[in-house]
Design an enzyme around this catalytic site. Structure first.
Site, PDB file in Angstrom:
ATOM      1  CG  HIS A  40      19.087  13.890 -29.544  1.00 10.24           C
ATOM      2  ND1 HIS A  40      19.302  12.759 -28.813  1.00 10.24           N
ATOM      3  CD2 HIS A  40      17.761  14.108 -29.499  1.00 10.24           C
ATOM      4  CE1 HIS A  40      18.151  12.299 -28.348  1.00 10.24           C
ATOM      5  NE2 HIS A  40      17.195  13.103 -28.747  1.00 10.24           N
ATOM      6  CD  GLU A  53      14.997  17.675 -28.277  1.00 14.03           C
ATOM      7  OE1 GLU A  53      15.778  18.249 -27.497  1.00 14.03           O
ATOM      8  OE2 GLU A  53      14.749  16.455 -28.197  1.00 14.03           O
ATOM      9  CG  HIS A  93      15.219  19.447 -23.504  1.00 10.32           C
ATOM     10  ND1 HIS A  93      15.491  18.788 -22.329  1.00 10.32           N
ATOM     11  CD2 HIS A  93      14.861  18.479 -24.401  1.00 10.32           C
ATOM     12  CE1 HIS A  93      15.336  17.477 -22.507  1.00 10.32           C
ATOM     13  NE2 HIS A  93      14.938  17.263 -23.749  1.00 10.32           N
TER      14      HIS A  93
END
Ligand SMILES: *[C@@H]1O[C@H](CO)[C@@H](O)[C@H](O)[C@H]1NC(C)=O
Ligand SMILES: *[C@@H]1O[C@H](CO)[C@@H](O)[C@H](O)[C@H]1NC(C)=O
Ligand SMILES: *[C@@H]1O[C@H](CO)[C@@H](O)[C@H](O)[C@H]1NC(C)=O
Ligand SMILES: *[C@@H]1O[C@H](CO)[C@@H](O)[C@H](O)[C@H]1NC(C)=O
Ligand SMILES: *[C@@H]1O[C@H](CO)[C@@H](O)[C@H](O)[C@H]1NC(C)=O
Length: 255
Positions: free
Chosen positions: A68, A117, A121
Site C-alpha cells: 500500500h 504515494e 509520503h
C-alpha cells in the site's frame, strides 16, 4: 470506543492537524517539518479486502499481499514542487505492477496511485539518503517487500485465506514470532449482524536505519498524521483481539 466514535475522533484530530499545518505552512519548504518523523510504516494490504471496501472498479484482485505504501509517521506533502515522474522508475515498472498495483483502480492509469504515494509520503521519506529519489524510494520499498516476505511468512505459519475464522491473537502471535517485532494489523469491523472482522492491512515499522522495530514502541500520545493515514483508509481500524477474524479468498465470499 465504537467505530463511529473513533471515526469522529480521528476526524477531529485531522482537522486540528490541518489548522496547525496551515498556520505553519510557510516553514514547510524550509525543511522543519520533513525531519520530524521518527519511523516508517510499511503497509501491505490484502487486495480481496480492499475490493470489499469499494468493489466498483475492482476485478480479479491479486491473491497475495501487495504494497500500500511506505509512510513516515509524522510528515506528509513535504515538497510540493517535487513532482512524480514515472520515467524515473521505468526500470522498476514490472515489479511495481506486480507488487504495488492500484487495487481499486485497475482500469485507470495506474500511475496515479504511485504519484499520490510519492507526493504525500515519498517527498518526506526523501530526507533519508537511502530514499532521496523516486527510484530509490520505490526501489527500496520493493526491496523491503521481498525482504519481509509477508506472503511466505503467513504460508509457513499455515495462515491461508479461508472460509473459516482465525483468532486475531493467533495471527498476531505468528507474525511476532516470525519477525521478532509486532506489526500493526488493521481490519474491517464486522458489518451489521456479523460477528467477524475482516483482516485488511498489515503494517511493519522501520527505523530511519531501515531496521524492523515494534509498531507499539514509541507510540502512545496522539499523532495527528497517523490519524490522517487512518482516515485515508477510513473503513479500516486496528483489529480487535477478541473478535473472530476472516481472511477472505474471494471478494463475495460471504454474500
Ligand atoms: C523540493 O524538490 C525540488 C525538486 O526536486 C528541489 O529542487 C528542492 O530542493 C526541494 N526542496 C526542498 C526543501 O527539499
Ligand atoms: C522525468 O525524468 C526523466 C528521466 O530522469 C527526465 O529526462 C525528464 O526530464 C523528467 N521529466 C520531467 C517533466 O521532469
Ligand atoms: C498515465 O499518466 C502518466 C503521468 O501521470 C502519463 O505520462 C501517461 O501518459 C499516462 N498513461 C495513459 C495510458 O494515460
Ligand atoms: C517487541 O515487542 C514484543 C512484545 O510485544 C517484545 O517481546 C519484543 O522484545 C519487542 N522487540 C523489540 C525489538 O523491541
Ligand atoms: C472488541 O470486541 C468486543 C466484542 O464485540 C467488545 O466488547 C470490545 O469492546 C471490543 N474492543 C475494542 C477495543 O473495541
Amino acid at each position: 470506543m465504537k467505530p463511529a466514535e473513533q471515526y469522529y475522533w480521528i476526524l477531529g484530530c485531522f482537522c486540528m492537524a490541518l489548522c496547525c499545518w496551515s498556520t505553519s505552512d510557510t516553514f514547510t519548504q524550509s525543511g522543519i517539518h520533513p525531519h520530524t518523523w521518527k519511523k516508517l510504516y510499511f503497509a501491505h494490504h490484502w487486495p480481496v479486502t480492499v475490493c470489499k471496501m469499494d468493489a466498483n472498479d475492482c476485478h480479479d484482485p491479486p491473491k497475495y499481499w501487495t504494497i500500500h505504501g511506505l509512510w513516515p509517521d509524522r510528515a506528509e506533502d513535504c515538497n510540493r514542487t517535487w513532482h512524480f515522474n514515472v520515467t524515473e522508475i521505468k526500470d522498476l515498472m514490472s515489479d511495481m505492477r506486480h507488487y504495488w498495483p492500484d487495487v481499486l483502480h485497475s482500469s485507470l492509469n495506474r500511475t496515479q496511485f504511485w504519484k499520490h504515494e510519492w507526493e504525500k509520503h515519498g517527498t518526506c521519506a526523501a530526507t533519508l539518503e537511502a530514499l532521496n529519489s523516486q527510484k530509490k524510494y520505490f526501489g527500496k520499498a520493493i526491496e523491503l517487500y521481498r525482504h519481509v516476505d509477508l506472503n511466505g511468512c503467513l504460508l509457513k505459519a499455515g495462515i491461508k485465506p479461508s472460509s473459516s475464522y482465525y483468532k486475531m491473537t493467533a495471527i498476531k502471535e505468528a507474525l511476532t514470532r516470525f519477525y521478532g517485532v509486532t506489526p500493526k494489523i488493521q481490519c474491517l469491523p464486522p458489518e451489521e449482524g456479523e460477528k467477524a472482522q475482516t483482516i485488511g492491512q498489515i503494517e511493519f515499522c522501520f527505523t530511519k536505519e531501515l531496521q524492523l522495530v515494534n509498531c507499539t514502541a514509541l507510540e502512545g500520545g496522539s499523532n495527528p498524521v497517523q490519524a490522517h493515514l487512518k482516515l485515508g483508509t477510513s473503513e479500516l481500524s486496528v483489529c480487535n483481539d477478541t473478535l473472530p477474524t476472516y481472511y477472505p479468498s474471494e471478494v463475495q465470499d460471504r454474500k
